[in-house]
Design an enzyme around this catalytic site. Structure first.
Site, short mmCIF file in Angstrom:
data_model
loop_
_atom_site.label_atom_id
_atom_site.label_comp_id
_atom_site.label_asym_id
_atom_site.label_seq_id
_atom_site.Cartn_x
_atom_site.Cartn_y
_atom_site.Cartn_z
N ASP A 196 -40.13 8.10 5.64
CA ASP A 196 -39.26 9.29 5.83
C ASP A 196 -38.76 9.75 4.47
O ASP A 196 -37.61 10.14 4.29
CB ASP A 196 -38.09 8.96 6.76
CG ASP A 196 -37.32 10.21 7.21
OD1 ASP A 196 -37.91 11.32 7.16
OD2 ASP A 196 -36.15 10.08 7.59
N ASP A 213 -32.00 5.21 3.36
CA ASP A 213 -32.45 5.50 4.73
C ASP A 213 -33.81 4.86 5.03
O ASP A 213 -34.80 5.56 5.27
CB ASP A 213 -32.53 7.03 4.89
CG ASP A 213 -32.34 7.47 6.33
OD1 ASP A 213 -32.18 6.60 7.20
OD2 ASP A 213 -32.37 8.69 6.57
N1 LIG Z 1 -25.22 3.66 0.16
C1 LIG Z 1 -24.69 4.88 0.29
N2 LIG Z 1 -23.69 5.29 -0.53
C2 LIG Z 1 -23.15 6.52 -0.41
N3 LIG Z 1 -23.54 7.43 0.51
C3 LIG Z 1 -24.54 7.09 1.34
C4 LIG Z 1 -25.16 5.81 1.28
N4 LIG Z 1 -26.12 5.76 2.24
C5 LIG Z 1 -26.09 6.96 2.87
N5 LIG Z 1 -25.15 7.78 2.34
C6 LIG Z 1 -24.85 9.15 2.76
O1 LIG Z 1 -24.97 9.23 4.16
C7 LIG Z 1 -26.02 10.15 4.53
C8 LIG Z 1 -26.78 9.64 5.73
O2 LIG Z 1 -27.37 8.40 5.42
P1 LIG Z 1 -28.86 8.07 5.86
O3 LIG Z 1 -29.79 9.06 5.26
O4 LIG Z 1 -29.09 6.64 5.56
O5 LIG Z 1 -28.74 8.24 7.43
P2 LIG Z 1 -29.60 9.12 8.45
O6 LIG Z 1 -30.37 8.18 9.27
O7 LIG Z 1 -30.32 10.20 7.74
O8 LIG Z 1 -28.51 9.71 9.36
P3 LIG Z 1 -28.69 11.02 10.24
O9 LIG Z 1 -30.17 11.18 10.48
O10 LIG Z 1 -27.92 10.73 11.45
O11 LIG Z 1 -28.10 12.08 9.37
C9 LIG Z 1 -26.86 10.30 3.28
O12 LIG Z 1 -27.47 11.57 3.24
C10 LIG Z 1 -25.82 10.16 2.18
O13 LIG Z 1 -25.15 11.39 1.98
MG LIG Z 2 -31.21 10.44 5.87
#
Ligand SMILES: Nc1ncnc2c1ncn2[C@@H]1O[C@H](COP(=O)(O)OP(=O)(O)OP(=O)(O)O)[C@@H](O)[C@H]1O
Ligand SMILES: [Mg+2]
Length: 261
Positions: A196, A213
Site C-alpha cells: 500500500d 502503515d
Molecule cells: N508513528 C506515527 N507518528 C506520527 N503520526 C503517525 C504515525 N503513524 C501514523 N501517523 C499518522 O496517522 C495517519 C494514519 O496512519 P496510518 O496510515 O498508519 O493508518 P491508516 O490505516 O491509513 O488509517 P486510515 O486508513 O483509517 O486513515 C498517518 O497518515 C499519519 O498522519
Molecule cells: Mg495510511
C-alpha cells in the site's frame, strides 16, 4: 495479608489515576469496552502513560499522540472494530498467514482485527530489523498498537504528499532515491512487499522518508506479491515523476523487483 491488601490498595489507586484522565474519557466515548480494556492494559504496562490528542482519524484506524512511562512521545494506533467492508478489503492480503487465515475464516471481527494489529506490529519489527526506516514498534494489545511517534510536541511529521510542494527539486530527488532504497530493503532484506505504498504512507521526518502503515504488507512468497510490488513501484514513480518531471527512476527499484525473481 496486610502486604497483599496494601498492594491491592495501590493497584486500585493506580486504576483510579488512569481512569481520571480526561483523554481516557474521550477515548472511551469513541471505543467499545474491549478496546478500552486494551488501552488500559497498555497503560498498566507503562507503554502508554498518557494519551494527549488525536493525530488522525480515518475510516479504519485512529492514531493518537501519547507519552509512555519514560516520557517519550508515542503514536497509538487503534483499529476500529472491523466491519464487513474491512473484512472484504483485507481478503487478498490474508493468504499465507495461518493465524490471519483462521481469523478470517472464523468470521469473528474482533479476532480478525486483533490478528491484523499483530500483523502490523510484526511487519514493523521485521522491517526495522532489516534496516528499513519505519517507526519503532513498542507493543500492542488487541486492536491497539504503540509505536515511536514521528513528529515533535504532538505535531506529527508531514506526509510526503503534504510536504512535496514546498521542497526544492534536489531535495526531492534525494528523497526519491531514499524511498527507492527503502523499497529495496523491504523486499531484499525483510522479504516483504509493502502493498500500500504511496505518498500517503510515507512521512518526512528528520529530513528523511519514513515508511508507515504496514499492516497489509505480505511475504514475498504471497501469490500476489509481484502484483503488489509493481503497484507500489508504479505509485512511487508516478508521484516523483509528477513533482520532478522527467527523472530517471533510481536503480534500487529495479533491484527490488529483481529480488522477487
Ligand atoms: N508513528 C506515527 N507518528 C506520527 N503520526 C503517525 C504515525 N503513524 C501514523 N501517523 C499518522 O496517522 C495517519 C494514519 O496512519 P496510518 O496510515 O498508519 O493508518 P491508516 O490505516 O491509513 O488509517 P486510515 O486508513 O483509517 O486513515 C498517518 O497518515 C499519519 O498522519
Ligand atoms: Mg495510511
Amino acid at each position: 495479608v496486610r502486604k497483599k491488601s496494601r498492594r491491592l490498595k495501590r493497584q486500585r489507586e493506580e486504576e483510579e489515576r488512569i481512569k481520571d484522565r480526561d483523554l481516557f474519557k474521550t477515548v472511551e466515548e469513541v471505543f467499545d469496552s474491549f478496546t478500552m480494556g486494551h488501552v488500559y492494559r497498555l497503560m498498566k504496562k507503562g507503554l502508554i502513560w498518557d494519551l494527549k490528542g488525536v493525530v488522525s482519524s480515518g475510516k479504519e484506524a485512529r492514531v493518537y499522540w501519547g507519552v509512555n512511562r519514560e516520557k517519550r512521545d508515542v503514536a497509538v494506533k487503534i483499529y476500529l472494530t472491523a466491519t464487513a467492508e474491512f473484512r472484504k478489503s483485507i481478503k487478498k492480503y490474508v493468504i499465507g498467514d495461518p493465524r490471519l487465515e483462521e481469523a478470517w475464516r472464523g468470521g469473528n471481527f474482533r479476532t480478525l482485527i486483533y490478528e491484523w494489529t499483530r500483523k502490523e506490529y510484526r511487519n514493523l519489527r521485521r522491517m526495522r530489523e532489516a534496516g528499513v526506516r519505519v517507526p519503532e514498534p513498542l507493543g500492542f494489545s488487541g486492536n491497539v498498537l504503540v509505536m515511536e511517534f514521528l513528529g515533535e510536541k504532538g505535531y506529527r511529521a508531514p506526509l510526503l504528499h503534504e510536504a512535496a510542494a514546498s521542497l526544492p527539486a534536489e531535495e526531492l530527488a534525494r528523497i526519491y532515491d531514499d524511498v527507492a532504497l527503502q523499497v529495496r530493503s523491504i523486499v531484499c532484506e525483510a522479504r516483504l512487499v509493502h502493498a500500500d505504498l504511496s505518498e500517503y504512507n510515507i512521512m518526512l521526518w528528520d529530513g528523511k522518508p519514513w515508511i508507515i502503515d504496514v499492516a497489509q504488507a505480505v511475504h514475498v512468497q504471497h501469490p500476489l506479491a509481484r502484483e503488489f510490488l509493481e503497484r507500489d513501484i508504479a505509485n512511487i514513480t508516478r508521484f516523483f515523476e509528477g513533482v520532478l518531471g522527467d527523472h530517471e527512476p533510481p536503480e534500487y527499484l529495479k533491484e527490488a523487483a529483481e529480488c522477487l525473481a
